[in-house]
Scaffold this motif. Structure first.
Motif, PDB file in Angstrom:
ATOM      1  N   GLY A   1       0.745  -1.338   0.037  1.00  0.00           N
ATOM      2  CA  GLY A   1       0.128   0.146  -0.085  1.00  0.00           C
ATOM      3  C   GLY A   1       0.864   1.354   0.004  1.00  0.00           C
ATOM      4  O   GLY A   1       1.357   1.696   1.299  1.00  0.00           O
ATOM      5  N   LEU A   2       0.904   2.086  -1.264  1.00  0.00           N
ATOM      6  CA  LEU A   2       1.862   3.076  -1.333  1.00  0.00           C
ATOM      7  C   LEU A   2       1.637   4.189  -0.458  1.00  0.00           C
ATOM      8  O   LEU A   2       2.594   4.693   0.350  1.00  0.00           O
ATOM      9  CB  LEU A   2       1.617   3.630  -2.877  1.00  0.00           C
ATOM     10  N   VAL A   3       0.373   4.677  -0.379  1.00  0.00           N
ATOM     11  CA  VAL A   3       0.059   5.662   0.450  1.00  0.00           C
ATOM     12  C   VAL A   3       0.124   5.460   1.990  1.00  0.00           C
ATOM     13  O   VAL A   3       0.921   6.412   2.754  1.00  0.00           O
ATOM     14  CB  VAL A   3      -1.438   6.410  -0.008  1.00  0.00           C
TER      15      VAL A   3
ATOM     16  N   ARG B   1       3.015   7.446   4.135  1.00  0.00           N
ATOM     17  CA  ARG B   1       2.489   8.505   5.327  1.00  0.00           C
ATOM     18  C   ARG B   1       2.963   7.795   6.537  1.00  0.00           C
ATOM     19  O   ARG B   1       3.498   8.405   7.603  1.00  0.00           O
ATOM     20  CB  ARG B   1       1.132   8.154   5.511  1.00  0.00           C
ATOM     21  N   MET B   2       3.360   6.319   7.019  1.00  0.00           N
ATOM     22  CA  MET B   2       3.735   5.835   8.022  1.00  0.00           C
ATOM     23  C   MET B   2       5.333   6.163   8.247  1.00  0.00           C
ATOM     24  O   MET B   2       5.729   6.698   9.222  1.00  0.00           O
ATOM     25  CB  MET B   2       3.525   4.431   8.348  1.00  0.00           C
TER      26      MET B   2
ATOM     27  N   LEU C   1       1.794  10.434  -3.681  1.00  0.00           N
ATOM     28  CA  LEU C   1       2.200  10.841  -2.399  1.00  0.00           C
ATOM     29  C   LEU C   1       1.836  12.437  -1.971  1.00  0.00           C
ATOM     30  O   LEU C   1       1.377  12.456  -0.752  1.00  0.00           O
ATOM     31  CB  LEU C   1       3.682  10.444  -2.110  1.00  0.00           C
ATOM     32  N   ARG C   2       2.124  13.204  -2.793  1.00  0.00           N
ATOM     33  CA  ARG C   2       2.059  14.524  -2.519  1.00  0.00           C
ATOM     34  C   ARG C   2       0.538  14.813  -2.445  1.00  0.00           C
ATOM     35  O   ARG C   2       0.144  15.598  -1.581  1.00  0.00           O
ATOM     36  CB  ARG C   2       2.727  15.097  -3.725  1.00  0.00           C
ATOM     37  N   ARG C   3      -0.216  14.279  -3.198  1.00  0.00           N
ATOM     38  CA  ARG C   3      -1.733  14.307  -3.186  1.00  0.00           C
ATOM     39  C   ARG C   3      -2.382  14.047  -1.861  1.00  0.00           C
ATOM     40  O   ARG C   3      -3.298  14.440  -1.343  1.00  0.00           O
ATOM     41  CB  ARG C   3      -2.505  13.718  -4.365  1.00  0.00           C
ATOM     42  N   ALA C   4      -1.645  12.946  -1.173  1.00  0.00           N
ATOM     43  CA  ALA C   4      -2.170  12.569   0.033  1.00  0.00           C
ATOM     44  C   ALA C   4      -1.550  13.363   1.206  1.00  0.00           C
ATOM     45  O   ALA C   4      -1.757  13.164   2.350  1.00  0.00           O
ATOM     46  CB  ALA C   4      -1.590  11.169   0.321  1.00  0.00           C
ATOM     47  N   GLY C   5      -0.809  14.456   0.955  1.00  0.00           N
ATOM     48  CA  GLY C   5      -0.335  15.365   1.900  1.00  0.00           C
ATOM     49  C   GLY C   5       0.875  15.024   2.650  1.00  0.00           C
ATOM     50  O   GLY C   5       1.314  15.225   3.632  1.00  0.00           O
TER      51      GLY C   5
END
Length: 376
Positions: A45-47, A51-52, A72-76
């Motif tokens: 799971g990429l995002v 995030r972790m 990743l950037r879109r996920a903040g």
């Protein structure tokens, strides 16, 4: 897809993944660990992985493509992201707008990045890729000094990193890998003596990081070992880390049908298997469209109620059949495809042997229709 209703799912253990990162950081210090989360974080799971690792304070993560970095950037996720693959000219603008660090692996690629950076009006952060023996991407090592000088002097590039890639770090004989380390070290020494050593010099992959201390430099790019899996079945990952790295993901499904199969009555496509005596069969809701390799037919096993059971007949697109014998198995029972505890565990390394491939392919083949469920 809702993990609570889909019969097949992957379960990712955050604690194990964080623990693996800590083990690797300790093993390679003072080099930094650069988690590689390309290919959907090796199926995890990429995002969620990005995030972790961002929350855990890593200095940089790596992906293969601009699209992964932009996701990743879109996920903040704001941690520096290296795109390790060669980007096409029409991808550069998007990558730079997302503040991704781009790999430059050719003279033409350098010129394309310069043009894209000039359009944006600010220098591009780049990592220079040198081919020390992989033969896939990178400027030839004999041209590397001129390449580094050209990029360093450009007003439109900011050289963040210098790197190469080990081709044979997981081989029993480390001679060729050590040869690559020497070539790369000579270049790094030259760059430093001429005031052109970038902040992040990196060469080692998982096998190199654990087996070749001289390959670590400033950072190591760790992929599969981070997820608790060995690069090859021949490499003793547990021995290299004293058993402290643990697989972070399990893959489970459920029984959808149970029946008694008479002696000699064949099962599945091509009638490649029939029982030698009457037995009970369980149908499981997973197949090669989920990433369970059809080429494992005749060799694969699963765990049901802690007992190993053989997969029989041809593995189908959405399901396969298991011989459960006299075991008490019912519709809805959980079936472990990957994972488990103790001596009965099914590992990615074992699954790769069944499929005649490598553990990387086992993990990254698990398709997007299989939900990933992350637990603490």
């Amino acid at each position: 897809m809702n993990p609570s209703t889909h019969p097949t799912r992957c379960v990712v253990d955050r604690g194990r993944l964080a623990g693996n990162l800590s083990v690797l950081q300790e093993a390679v210090a003072p080099a930094a660990v650069m988690p590689v989360i390309k290919a959907n974080a090796y199926g995890h799971g990429l995002v969620e992985a990005g995030r972790m690792f961002d929350e855990l304070g890593v200095s940089r993560i790596a992906v293969a493509h601009v699209a992964e970095g932009c996701e990743l950037r879109r996920a903040g996720i704001e941690v520096p992201v290296l795109v390790m693959g060669a980007s096409l000219p029409d991808q550069l603008g998007e990558g730079l707008a997302a503040a991704l660090e781009l790999t430059v692996s050719s003279w033409e690629g350098l010129e394309a990045v310069e043009r894209a950076a000039e359009v944006r009006g600010e220098p591009a952060g780049i990592h220079l890729k040198i081919d020390t023996g992989m033969g896939r991407l990178g400027v030839a090592v004999e041209d590397a000094r001129a390449f580094v000088t050209r990029a360093w002097d450009s007003p439109w590039t900011r050289v963040v990193g210098l790197f190469s890639h080990l081709a044979c770090a997981d081989d029993p004989d480390l001679g060729s890998a050590r040869g690559q380390v020497r070539l790369f070290s000579d270049l790094v020494d030259w760059a430093e003596s001429h005031g052109m050593r970038p902040p992040v010099v990196h060469l080692a992959n998982s096998a190199g990081a654990l087996r070749l201390p001289e390959s670590r430099f400033d950072a190591v790019r760790v992929g599969i070992a981070l997820y608790g899996v060995s690069p090859t079945t021949a490499l003793d990952l547990a021995g290299l880390t004293e058993g402290r790295l643990r697989p972070a993901m399990s893959w489970v499904s459920r029984v959808t049908h149970v029946k008694t199969q008479p002696t000699g009555r064949p099962v599945s496509y091509g009638w490649r298997w029939a029982p030698q005596a009457e037995t009970r069969l369980a149908t499981v809701a997973v197949g090669y469209a989920d990433g369970y390799h059809r080429c494992s037919t005749g060799r694969a096993e699963v765990l049901i109620g802690g007992r190993r059971c053989p997969v029989v007949g041809t593995i189908c697109m959405d399901q396969f059949v298991v011989d459960v014998g006299a075991e008490d198995v019912s519709v809805g029972d959980e079936v472990v495809l990957l994972g488990g505890d103790g001596s009965g565990a099914i590992t990615a390394e074992t699954m790769s042997e069944w499929a005649g491939t490598i553990p990387y392919e086992v993990l990254t083949s698990i398709s997007s229709r299989v939900p990933r469920h992350w637990i603490q």
